[in-house]
Write a protein that holds these residues in place. Structure first.
Motif, PDB file in Angstrom:
ATOM      1  N   VAL A   1       9.081  -5.830  -7.439  1.00 63.82           N
ATOM      2  CA  VAL A   1       8.054  -4.836  -7.152  1.00 63.82           C
ATOM      3  C   VAL A   1       8.401  -3.572  -7.926  1.00 63.82           C
ATOM      4  CG1 VAL A   1       6.955  -3.409  -5.386  1.00 63.82           C
ATOM      5  CG2 VAL A   1       7.594  -5.779  -4.853  1.00 63.82           C
ATOM      6  N   TRP A   2       7.458  -3.112  -8.764  1.00 64.10           N
ATOM      7  CA  TRP A   2       7.654  -1.916  -9.569  1.00 64.10           C
ATOM      8  C   TRP A   2       6.716  -0.812  -9.113  1.00 64.10           C
ATOM      9  CZ3 TRP A   2      11.490  -1.430 -13.100  1.00 64.10           C
ATOM     10  CH2 TRP A   2      12.100  -2.599 -13.558  1.00 64.10           C
ATOM     11  N   ALA A   3       7.173   0.427  -9.246  1.00 65.52           N
ATOM     12  CA  ALA A   3       6.348   1.575  -8.885  1.00 65.52           C
ATOM     13  C   ALA A   3       6.673   2.735  -9.818  1.00 65.52           C
ATOM     14  CB  ALA A   3       6.582   1.989  -7.434  1.00 65.52           C
ATOM     15  N   VAL A   4       5.698   3.607 -10.021  1.00 68.79           N
ATOM     16  CA  VAL A   4       5.939   4.883 -10.700  1.00 68.79           C
ATOM     17  C   VAL A   4       5.455   5.985  -9.775  1.00 68.79           C
ATOM     18  CG1 VAL A   4       5.890   4.107 -13.100  1.00 68.79           C
ATOM     19  CG2 VAL A   4       3.741   4.643 -11.956  1.00 68.79           C
ATOM     20  N   GLU A   5       6.169   7.101  -9.850  1.00 68.23           N
ATOM     21  CA  GLU A   5       5.771   8.200  -8.990  1.00 68.23           C
ATOM     22  C   GLU A   5       6.106   9.535  -9.611  1.00 68.23           C
ATOM     23  OE1 GLU A   5       7.764   9.483  -4.983  1.00 68.23           O
ATOM     24  OE2 GLU A   5       8.509   7.502  -5.463  1.00 68.23           O
TER      25      GLU A   5
ATOM     26  N   MET B   1       0.855  -1.188   0.000  1.00 67.01           N
ATOM     27  CA  MET B   1       0.000   0.000   0.000  1.00 67.01           C
ATOM     28  C   MET B   1       0.888   1.235   0.000  1.00 67.01           C
ATOM     29  SD  MET B   1      -2.611   1.142   3.056  1.00 67.01           S
ATOM     30  CE  MET B   1      -3.158   2.846   3.251  1.00 67.01           C
ATOM     31  N   SER B   2       0.685   2.122  -0.956  1.00 69.17           N
ATOM     32  CA  SER B   2       1.480   3.345  -1.004  1.00 69.17           C
ATOM     33  C   SER B   2       0.748   4.477  -0.298  1.00 69.17           C
ATOM     34  CB  SER B   2       1.802   3.735  -2.449  1.00 69.17           C
ATOM     35  OG  SER B   2       0.637   4.142  -3.135  1.00 69.17           O
ATOM     36  N   VAL B   3       1.530   5.330   0.362  1.00 74.38           N
ATOM     37  CA  VAL B   3       1.015   6.529   1.023  1.00 74.38           C
ATOM     38  C   VAL B   3       1.899   7.687   0.580  1.00 74.38           C
ATOM     39  CG1 VAL B   3       0.487   7.670   3.205  1.00 74.38           C
ATOM     40  CG2 VAL B   3       0.234   5.188   3.018  1.00 74.38           C
TER      41      VAL B   3
ATOM     42  N   SER C   1       9.324   0.320   2.100  1.00 71.48           N
ATOM     43  CA  SER C   1      10.321   1.225   1.537  1.00 71.48           C
ATOM     44  C   SER C   1       9.872   2.647   1.832  1.00 71.48           C
ATOM     45  CB  SER C   1      10.488   1.007   0.024  1.00 71.48           C
ATOM     46  OG  SER C   1       9.298   1.328  -0.667  1.00 71.48           O
ATOM     47  N   TRP C   2      10.802   3.596   1.733  1.00 67.39           N
ATOM     48  CA  TRP C   2      10.453   4.984   2.028  1.00 67.39           C
ATOM     49  C   TRP C   2      11.226   5.913   1.090  1.00 67.39           C
ATOM     50  CZ3 TRP C   2      14.017   2.246   4.711  1.00 67.39           C
ATOM     51  CH2 TRP C   2      15.242   2.850   5.003  1.00 67.39           C
ATOM     52  N   GLY C   3      11.031   7.222   1.302  1.00 69.64           N
ATOM     53  CA  GLY C   3      11.630   8.191   0.396  1.00 69.64           C
ATOM     54  C   GLY C   3      10.818   8.349  -0.870  1.00 69.64           C
ATOM     55  N   HIS C   4       9.474   8.301  -0.751  1.00 71.23           N
ATOM     56  CA  HIS C   4       8.571   8.413  -1.891  1.00 71.23           C
ATOM     57  C   HIS C   4       7.754   9.695  -1.797  1.00 71.23           C
ATOM     58  CE1 HIS C   4       9.478   4.317  -3.116  1.00 71.23           C
ATOM     59  NE2 HIS C   4       9.191   3.884  -1.904  1.00 71.23           N
ATOM     60  N   ARG C   5       7.500  10.302  -2.945  1.00 73.71           N
ATOM     61  CA  ARG C   5       6.667  11.501  -2.995  1.00 73.71           C
ATOM     62  C   ARG C   5       5.190  11.151  -3.167  1.00 73.71           C
ATOM     63  NH1 ARG C   5       4.899  15.126  -7.258  1.00 73.71           N
ATOM     64  NH2 ARG C   5       4.662  17.286  -6.485  1.00 73.71           N
ATOM     65  N   HIS C   6       4.858  10.427  -4.244  1.00 79.61           N
ATOM     66  CA  HIS C   6       3.451  10.139  -4.518  1.00 79.61           C
ATOM     67  C   HIS C   6       3.374   8.972  -5.497  1.00 79.61           C
ATOM     68  CE1 HIS C   6      -0.807  11.891  -5.468  1.00 79.61           C
ATOM     69  NE2 HIS C   6      -0.837  11.073  -4.440  1.00 79.61           N
ATOM     70  N   VAL C   7       3.418   7.771  -4.994  1.00 79.61           N
ATOM     71  CA  VAL C   7       3.358   6.565  -5.819  1.00 79.61           C
ATOM     72  C   VAL C   7       1.917   6.325  -6.251  1.00 79.61           C
ATOM     73  CG1 VAL C   7       3.625   4.054  -5.820  1.00 79.61           C
ATOM     74  CG2 VAL C   7       5.395   5.495  -4.803  1.00 79.61           C
TER      75      VAL C   7
END
Length: 378
Positions: free
Chosen positions: A231-235, A165-167, A213-219
């Motif tokens: 695990v892939w993500a775009v942000e 879950m991304s926040v 994981s951390w250091g994310h702006r808006h996944v």
């Protein structure tokens, strides 16, 4: 930036009308020809789509409702409790449990709270006609904020039936580097909304146990490659720095490190980085691909369906800003090829999913959104 890309757009995008009246577009991509067929229309501020076995579509709308579509019949599920809808908040992502056929659980994220403060939360419930019953909140991020942007959120199941879950950073970049704050992170939870004991920082002092994981702006795009376990993500990073990331569990993915946008530079963040006050880890994980312009990536799917033999292991990424769908061919953490699939954008791309039957779907639009199926031509 790693890898190379081939920005080959579609050779043609011909829109015709189907016998049922739904729009259909022919897509001449680099490797195969597809039909882009509308399967659900008239969606209000759509965010996410869950596609259940047997052809049942669930579309979440930020206004707080769920639209269900089955055999040309449409129902609205509303009256969901505790959802605070604003410009970017409201009802967010939606997925079915991996054991849906046995349990009937539907999981969804949303802005929980009121007009004064909200937090990104996770709940689940069961479908019963045009109602969602037995609704229970499973998780809420540990710090509420004034309602506003960057709440998130995306959901993706891992092979062990734990849920990612991304926040978002809640528009406060420094929170993404505070590992005692859920903001700006990807979390890993069990089906009851609790932190699994094998989470990468579960027992480490200074880290919340749910953090993956951390250091994310808006996944706004999150997907698991089940063949490789990746695990892939775009942000959206802003200022032309939007990213495709291969997520490393238990690691810092850098926001707002080395970002020269005005947002990141606020509150003397760059000075803090230079002095070492924000980053304590030796390594910050670099993106696999950094977009050259603002695209606001949203929606992400890993293609493993036999219906798309030329796209095996490829990634499809949507864009809110350009209205484009991008196809990435990746080798490990290298991009071998990138193709833009749409010559004429149809609107902001909100979500991209692969169904249990193996078809790819794109959720596109805002006030009058449409769910499209990408059908390979025989």
């Amino acid at each position: 930036m790693k890898g190379r890309w081939s920005g080959t757009p579609l050779l043609a995008l011909a829109v015709v009308a189907t016998a049922s009246g739904a729009d259909e577009a022919t897509l001449e991509t680099e490797h195969q020809t597809l039909r882009l067929t509308a399967v659900a229309e008239g969606l209000e501020r759509p965010w996410g789509v869950a596609i259940l076995p047997g052809g049942l579509y669930l579309v979440s709308e930020r206004t707080g409702g769920i639209q269900t579509f089955y055999n040309d019949e449409r129902q609205t599920i509303d009256d969901l409790p505790g959802i605070q809808s604003d410009d970017q908040g409201g009802l967010l992502d939606i997925v079915a449990s991996p054991d849906y056929s046995d349990t009937g659980w539907i999981y969804f994220t949303y802005a929980s709270g009121d007009a004064d403060s909200t937090a990104t939360a996770l709940a689940r419930g069961r479908l019963a006609g045009n109602q969602l019953t037995e609704v229970e909140e499973l998780f809420e991020q540990n710090r509420r904020s004034e309602p506003g942007p960057h709440g998130g959120s995306r959901l993706a199941w891992m092979d062990d039936d734990t849920l990612l879950m991304s926040v978002g950073d809640r528009d406060s970049p420094e929170r993404a580097q505070d590992t005692n704050d859920h903001a700006g992170s990807i979390l890993r939870l069990n089906p009851q909304g609790l932190a699994p004991e094998d989470n990468p920082r579960f027992e480490e002092v200074g880290y919340l146990p749910e953090i993956y994981s951390w250091g994310h702006r808006h996944v706004l795009g999150l997907a698991v490659d089940r063949d490789r376990g990746d695990v892939w993500a775009v942000e959206a990073r802003g200022n032309g720095h939007d990213e495709l990331m291969l997520i490393r569990s238990g690691e810092n993915h850098g926001w707002p490190e080395d970002d020269d946008s005005e947002e990141a530079a606020g509150a003397d963040l760059l000075d803090d980085i230079t002095s070492g006050e924000l980053f304590t880890d030796e390594e910050v994980i670099e993106p696999v691909y950094r977009f050259s312009s603002d695209v606001s990536p949203a929606g992400l799917a890993v293609v493993d369906s036999e219906r798309y033999p030329q796209w095996q292991g490829n990634l499809l990424v949507g864009s809110l800003e350009s209205g484009q769908i991008y196809r990435f061919e990746v080798n490990g953490d290298e991009v071998a090829e990138m193709e833009e699939l749409l010559e004429e954008p149809l609107g902001p791309v909100r979500d991209i999913r692969q169904s249990p039957e193996g078809y790819l779907y794109a959720l596109i639009g805002d006030d009058n959104g449409t769910l499209y199926r990408l059908e390979p031509e025989q």
